[in-house]
Design a protein around this motif. Structure first.
Motif, PDB file in Angstrom:
ATOM      1  N   ILE A   1      14.116  17.655   4.103  1.00  0.00           N
ATOM      2  CA  ILE A   1      15.285  18.517   4.156  1.00  0.00           C
ATOM      3  C   ILE A   1      14.805  19.965   4.138  1.00  0.00           C
ATOM      4  N   ALA A   2      15.566  20.826   4.765  1.00  0.00           N
ATOM      5  CA  ALA A   2      15.256  22.253   4.775  1.00  0.00           C
ATOM      6  C   ALA A   2      16.369  22.984   4.043  1.00  0.00           C
ATOM      7  N   TYR A   3      15.989  23.970   3.220  1.00  0.00           N
ATOM      8  CA  TYR A   3      16.972  24.752   2.483  1.00  0.00           C
ATOM      9  C   TYR A   3      16.390  26.125   2.202  1.00  0.00           C
ATOM     10  N   LYS A   4      17.067  27.184   2.604  1.00  0.00           N
ATOM     11  CA  LYS A   4      16.646  28.563   2.385  1.00  0.00           C
ATOM     12  C   LYS A   4      15.192  28.780   2.795  1.00  0.00           C
ATOM     13  N   ASN A   5      14.904  28.434   4.035  1.00  0.00           N
ATOM     14  CA  ASN A   5      13.573  28.616   4.623  1.00  0.00           C
ATOM     15  C   ASN A   5      12.471  27.830   3.935  1.00  0.00           C
ATOM     16  N   GLN A   6      12.818  26.831   3.172  1.00  0.00           N
ATOM     17  CA  GLN A   6      11.814  25.964   2.573  1.00  0.00           C
ATOM     18  C   GLN A   6      12.059  24.539   3.046  1.00  0.00           C
ATOM     19  N   MET A   7      10.976  23.781   3.135  1.00  0.00           N
ATOM     20  CA  MET A   7      11.077  22.413   3.632  1.00  0.00           C
ATOM     21  C   MET A   7      10.468  21.469   2.620  1.00  0.00           C
ATOM     22  N   PHE A   8      11.188  20.421   2.299  1.00  0.00           N
ATOM     23  CA  PHE A   8      10.656  19.357   1.462  1.00  0.00           C
ATOM     24  C   PHE A   8      10.521  18.127   2.337  1.00  0.00           C
ATOM     25  N   THR A   9       9.330  17.532   2.331  1.00  0.00           N
ATOM     26  CA  THR A   9       9.127  16.298   3.084  1.00  0.00           C
ATOM     27  C   THR A   9       8.555  15.247   2.156  1.00  0.00           C
ATOM     28  N   GLN A  10       8.822  14.028   2.483  1.00  0.00           N
ATOM     29  CA  GLN A  10       8.290  12.923   1.699  1.00  0.00           C
ATOM     30  C   GLN A  10       8.108  11.732   2.617  1.00  0.00           C
TER      31      GLN A  10
ATOM     32  N   PHE B   1      14.822   7.800  -3.758  1.00  0.00           N
ATOM     33  CA  PHE B   1      13.476   8.358  -3.869  1.00  0.00           C
ATOM     34  C   PHE B   1      13.589   9.669  -4.637  1.00  0.00           C
ATOM     35  N   ALA B   2      12.500  10.063  -5.267  1.00  0.00           N
ATOM     36  CA  ALA B   2      12.524  11.250  -6.126  1.00  0.00           C
ATOM     37  C   ALA B   2      12.094  12.486  -5.342  1.00  0.00           C
ATOM     38  N   LEU B   3      12.831  13.575  -5.545  1.00  0.00           N
ATOM     39  CA  LEU B   3      12.460  14.859  -4.959  1.00  0.00           C
ATOM     40  C   LEU B   3      11.733  15.665  -6.037  1.00  0.00           C
ATOM     41  N   THR B   4      10.543  16.090  -5.743  1.00  0.00           N
ATOM     42  CA  THR B   4       9.798  16.907  -6.700  1.00  0.00           C
ATOM     43  C   THR B   4       9.513  18.262  -6.085  1.00  0.00           C
ATOM     44  N   LYS B   5       9.478  19.291  -6.902  1.00  0.00           N
ATOM     45  CA  LYS B   5       9.249  20.653  -6.434  1.00  0.00           C
ATOM     46  C   LYS B   5       7.879  20.784  -5.766  1.00  0.00           C
ATOM     47  N   SER B   6       6.912  19.967  -6.152  1.00  0.00           N
ATOM     48  CA  SER B   6       5.565  20.086  -5.582  1.00  0.00           C
ATOM     49  C   SER B   6       5.530  19.738  -4.093  1.00  0.00           C
TER      50      SER B   6
ATOM     51  N   GLN C   1       7.403  22.964   1.095  1.00  0.00           N
ATOM     52  CA  GLN C   1       6.486  23.700   1.952  1.00  0.00           C
ATOM     53  C   GLN C   1       7.263  24.800   2.652  1.00  0.00           C
ATOM     54  N   GLN C   2       6.623  25.935   2.854  1.00  0.00           N
ATOM     55  CA  GLN C   2       7.250  27.033   3.600  1.00  0.00           C
ATOM     56  C   GLN C   2       7.240  26.677   5.083  1.00  0.00           C
ATOM     57  N   LEU C   3       8.373  26.821   5.738  1.00  0.00           N
ATOM     58  CA  LEU C   3       8.440  26.594   7.177  1.00  0.00           C
ATOM     59  C   LEU C   3       7.869  27.778   7.913  1.00  0.00           C
TER      60      LEU C   3
END
Length: 179
Positions: free
Chosen positions: A10-19, A165-170, A173-175
């Motif tokens: 997911i992308a939010y405020k120019n940040q991307m979380f992938t798993q 699934f768990a979302l962790t801050k680690s 990633q910056q897009l």
């Protein structure tokens, strides 16, 4: 082997979380086409394309292979493009569509070539044989081609409100965009 959609995110405020998450599990075991076919004595001749198909086979190339579980017997360019393809019934079904192309699909069933019946479409999608019987046969193909498989809906509904699934801050990633 890494494929295109191995990572979801997911992308939010120019940040991307992938798993990495596993693909949808086999909700139900895949059925071979031959397991859902109607008894040939029950299939109306309107579904038969044997004479036309035998002529087209003369201009087609034998393929005799499986592509993602779909048995392909012949193709007008030997598999270079889907075009005019004749499918076998030992594999799984090709993608059902809501377009009029369904009238060009040919399956070898025994010694005949025909399209799948509206009842066989219903069975492939997990509906009862009499589902959508109030609609014309021609329209039923579109209804099944646009339908969502009931087993998939059930799988999603059972997971609503659960932590899948768990979302962790680690994992953020910056897009960056290549401009």
């Amino acid at each position: 082997m890494k494929r295109k959609n191995d990572n979801w995110g997911i992308a939010y405020k120019n940040q991307m979380f992938t798993q990495n998450i596993s693909s949808l599990p086999n909700i139900k075991p895949r059925k071979r086409l031959q397991d859902i076919l109607q008894d040939e004595s029950m299939v109306d001749t309107q579904f038969d394309f044997t004479a036309d198909t035998l002529e087209r086979i003369k201009q087609s190339k034998p393929v005799n292979r499986y592509c993602n579980g779909v048995e392909i017997l012949y193709n007008q360019d030997g598999g270079a493009r889907l075009g005019y393809t004749i499918f076998g019934t030992n594999g799984i079904a090709s993608t059902l569509t809501a377009s009029t192309s369904r009238h060009y699909e040919r399956y070898q069933v025994g010694d005949k070539f025909r399209r799948l019946t509206n009842i066989e479409y219903a069975r492939l999608m997990g509906f009862p044989d009499d589902w959508c019987q109030v609609a014309k046969i021609y329209d039923q193909y579109g209804l099944f081609g646009n339908a969502i498989v009931p087993a998939c809906v059930e799988w999603v509904c059972k997971r609503i409100g659960q932590i899948n699934f768990a979302l962790t801050k680690s994992g953020w990633q910056q897009l960056t965009l290549a401009i």
